[in-house]
Design a protein around this motif. Structure first.
Motif, PDB file in Angstrom:
ATOM      1  N   ASP A 193     -27.773 -35.547  27.876  1.00 57.48           N
ATOM      2  CA  ASP A 193     -27.445 -36.732  28.419  1.00 57.48           C
ATOM      3  C   ASP A 193     -26.109 -36.780  28.997  1.00 57.48           C
ATOM      4  OD1 ASP A 193     -30.097 -37.309  27.888  1.00 57.48           O
ATOM      5  OD2 ASP A 193     -29.860 -38.101  26.212  1.00 57.48           O
ATOM      6  N   THR A 194     -25.746 -38.045  29.770  1.00 58.56           N
ATOM      7  CA  THR A 194     -24.482 -38.405  30.081  1.00 58.56           C
ATOM      8  C   THR A 194     -23.760 -39.198  29.196  1.00 58.56           C
ATOM      9  OG1 THR A 194     -25.431 -38.082  32.466  1.00 58.56           O
ATOM     10  CG2 THR A 194     -23.188 -38.935  32.188  1.00 58.56           C
ATOM     11  N   LEU A 195     -22.613 -39.111  28.861  1.00 58.02           N
ATOM     12  CA  LEU A 195     -21.896 -40.009  28.183  1.00 58.02           C
ATOM     13  C   LEU A 195     -20.668 -40.606  28.878  1.00 58.02           C
ATOM     14  CD1 LEU A 195     -21.077 -41.145  25.307  1.00 58.02           C
ATOM     15  CD2 LEU A 195     -19.343 -39.106  25.142  1.00 58.02           C
ATOM     16  N   LYS A 196     -20.954 -42.004  28.870  1.00 54.27           N
ATOM     17  CA  LYS A 196     -19.668 -42.755  29.843  1.00 54.27           C
ATOM     18  C   LYS A 196     -18.834 -43.719  28.656  1.00 54.27           C
ATOM     19  CE  LYS A 196     -21.898 -42.943  34.134  1.00 54.27           C
ATOM     20  NZ  LYS A 196     -22.210 -43.964  35.170  1.00 54.27           N
ATOM     21  N   ILE A 197     -17.713 -43.472  28.693  1.00 55.19           N
ATOM     22  CA  ILE A 197     -16.821 -44.044  27.742  1.00 55.19           C
ATOM     23  C   ILE A 197     -16.463 -45.519  28.185  1.00 55.19           C
ATOM     24  CG2 ILE A 197     -14.539 -43.997  26.395  1.00 55.19           C
ATOM     25  CD1 ILE A 197     -16.452 -41.746  25.652  1.00 55.19           C
ATOM     26  N   ALA A 198     -16.408 -46.442  27.513  1.00 56.84           N
ATOM     27  CA  ALA A 198     -15.965 -47.806  27.844  1.00 56.84           C
ATOM     28  C   ALA A 198     -14.683 -48.293  27.209  1.00 56.84           C
ATOM     29  CB  ALA A 198     -17.209 -48.449  27.507  1.00 56.84           C
ATOM     30  N   HIS A 199     -14.468 -47.644  26.040  1.00 57.51           N
ATOM     31  CA  HIS A 199     -13.348 -48.264  25.313  1.00 57.51           C
ATOM     32  C   HIS A 199     -12.842 -47.447  24.142  1.00 57.51           C
ATOM     33  CE1 HIS A 199     -10.532 -50.832  23.316  1.00 57.51           C
ATOM     34  NE2 HIS A 199     -11.149 -51.017  22.233  1.00 57.51           N
ATOM     35  N   ALA A 200     -11.800 -47.321  24.009  1.00 59.32           N
ATOM     36  CA  ALA A 200     -11.114 -46.415  23.221  1.00 59.32           C
ATOM     37  C   ALA A 200      -9.789 -46.988  22.538  1.00 59.32           C
ATOM     38  CB  ALA A 200     -10.710 -44.984  23.597  1.00 59.32           C
ATOM     39  N   GLY A 201     -10.201 -47.147  21.083  1.00 62.77           N
ATOM     40  CA  GLY A 201      -9.061 -48.052  20.276  1.00 62.77           C
ATOM     41  C   GLY A 201      -8.753 -47.119  19.160  1.00 62.77           C
ATOM     42  N   ALA A 202      -7.401 -47.401  18.880  1.00 67.21           N
ATOM     43  CA  ALA A 202      -6.515 -46.401  17.774  1.00 67.21           C
ATOM     44  C   ALA A 202      -5.883 -47.304  16.907  1.00 67.21           C
ATOM     45  CB  ALA A 202      -5.373 -45.617  18.713  1.00 67.21           C
ATOM     46  N   GLY A 203      -5.887 -47.271  15.670  1.00 65.17           N
ATOM     47  CA  GLY A 203      -5.352 -47.662  14.700  1.00 65.17           C
ATOM     48  C   GLY A 203      -3.732 -47.542  14.574  1.00 65.17           C
ATOM     49  N   ILE A 204      -3.089 -47.648  13.615  1.00 62.98           N
ATOM     50  CA  ILE A 204      -1.528 -47.652  13.470  1.00 62.98           C
ATOM     51  C   ILE A 204      -1.423 -46.030  13.550  1.00 62.98           C
ATOM     52  CG2 ILE A 204       0.346 -47.738  11.904  1.00 62.98           C
ATOM     53  CD1 ILE A 204      -1.124 -50.244  10.872  1.00 62.98           C
ATOM     54  N   ASP A 205      -0.535 -45.587  14.481  1.00 56.46           N
ATOM     55  CA  ASP A 205      -0.101 -44.289  14.506  1.00 56.46           C
ATOM     56  C   ASP A 205      -1.205 -43.313  14.967  1.00 56.46           C
ATOM     57  OD1 ASP A 205       2.647 -44.600  14.174  1.00 56.46           O
ATOM     58  OD2 ASP A 205       2.429 -44.439  11.889  1.00 56.46           O
ATOM     59  N   GLY A 206      -2.400 -43.845  15.544  1.00 57.74           N
ATOM     60  CA  GLY A 206      -3.612 -43.185  15.829  1.00 57.74           C
ATOM     61  C   GLY A 206      -4.045 -42.401  14.513  1.00 57.74           C
ATOM     62  N   ALA A 207      -4.061 -43.066  13.382  1.00 61.49           N
ATOM     63  CA  ALA A 207      -4.578 -42.445  12.136  1.00 61.49           C
ATOM     64  C   ALA A 207      -6.238 -42.676  12.344  1.00 61.49           C
ATOM     65  CB  ALA A 207      -3.939 -42.726  10.925  1.00 61.49           C
ATOM     66  N   ARG A 208      -6.681 -43.680  12.830  1.00 60.06           N
ATOM     67  CA  ARG A 208      -8.130 -43.919  13.041  1.00 60.06           C
ATOM     68  C   ARG A 208      -8.380 -44.246  14.396  1.00 60.06           C
ATOM     69  NH1 ARG A 208     -11.641 -48.534  12.225  1.00 60.06           N
ATOM     70  NH2 ARG A 208     -13.506 -47.939  11.968  1.00 60.06           N
ATOM     71  N   VAL A 209      -9.322 -43.768  15.056  1.00 61.40           N
ATOM     72  CA  VAL A 209      -9.695 -43.857  16.537  1.00 61.40           C
ATOM     73  C   VAL A 209     -11.176 -44.303  16.561  1.00 61.40           C
ATOM     74  CG1 VAL A 209      -9.778 -42.839  18.672  1.00 61.40           C
ATOM     75  CG2 VAL A 209      -7.696 -42.275  17.334  1.00 61.40           C
TER      76      VAL A 209
END
Length: 169
Positions: free
Chosen positions: A45-61
Motif C-alpha cells: 500500500d501507499t503511505l502519504k505523510i500529512a504531518h510530522a511533529g517533533a518534541g524538544i530537540d527531536g527526542a520524540r517524533v
C-alpha cells in the motif's frame, strides 16, 4: 581585540543553535523513512505523510498520514450476470405487452422505454469499473536519544500496532 572575541563567540553560538535545530529535522526525516520502510515490509500500500511533529530537540517524533489501499473492482464481474438477468427480464416483460392487441399504443411506449433501460444497463456493464481507494489513517512514534533511534511504535492502524509486552512477576 575585544571585538574579535565577541564576534567569534557570536558565530560559535549561532552555529551551535543551528546544529541543534537541524537535529529535529533529521530525526523527523528518519522517522518518516522508517515508517515507509516498515509499511513496505508488510504491504504494498501507499503511505502519504500529512504531518510530522517533533518534541524538544527531536527526542520524540510523531508522524501522521494515511495509507491508501487500492481495491480491484470485483463487482464488475459479479454485476455482469445481474445486468444480463435484468435485460432478459425487461425483454420478457415487453413481450406480453406487445402481444396484447388492446394496448398496442401503450405497448410501444413501454417497449421503447424498456429497450432504452436495457441499453443503459448494457452500457453500464461495458463501462470498466474504477478501482476503489480505501484510505486508512496512520500514525507512528519514534523516540531518539540524540541522532540514535531508541524505539519505533505504530499508533494507528490497529492491525499494525503491536500490543505492549505484559510484565509478569
Amino acid at each position: 581585540m575585544k571585538i574579535r572575541i565577541l564576534s567569534i563567540a557570536c558565530v560559535t553560538t549561532a552555529a551551535a543553535l543551528l546544529a541543534g535545530c537541524t537535529a529535529v529535522y533529521k530525526n523527523t526525516d528518519a522517522c518518516e523513512q522508517l515508517m515507509r520502510s516498515k509499511l513496505a515490509a508488510t504491504s504494498p500500500d501507499t503511505l502519504k505523510i500529512a504531518h510530522a511533529g517533533a518534541g524538544i530537540d527531536g527526542a520524540r517524533v510523531v508522524v501522521e498520514g494515511s495509507i491508501e489501499h487500492v481495491v480491484a473492482p470485483a463487482s464488475a464481474s459479479a454485476s455482469a450476470p445481474s445486468v444480463a438477468a435484468a435485460a432478459s427480464a425487461a425483454s420478457a416483460a415487453k413481450a406480453p405487452l406487445t402481444a396484447s392487441g388492446a394496448q398496442a399504443g401503450s405497448a410501444a411506449t413501454v417497449g421503447a422505454s424498456g429497450a432504452s433501460g436495457v441499453s443503459a444497463a448494457e452500457a453500464l456493464a461495458r463501462k470498466p469499473a474504477k478501482p476503489q481507494k480505501i484510505v486508512t489513517p496512520a500514525a507512528a512514534e519514534c523516540t531518539f536519544h540524540g541522532p540514535t533511534l531508541n524505539a519505533f511504535n505504530w499508533l494507528a492502524p490497529a492491525n499494525l500496532v503491536t500490543p505492549p509486552a505484559s510484565a509478569t512477576e
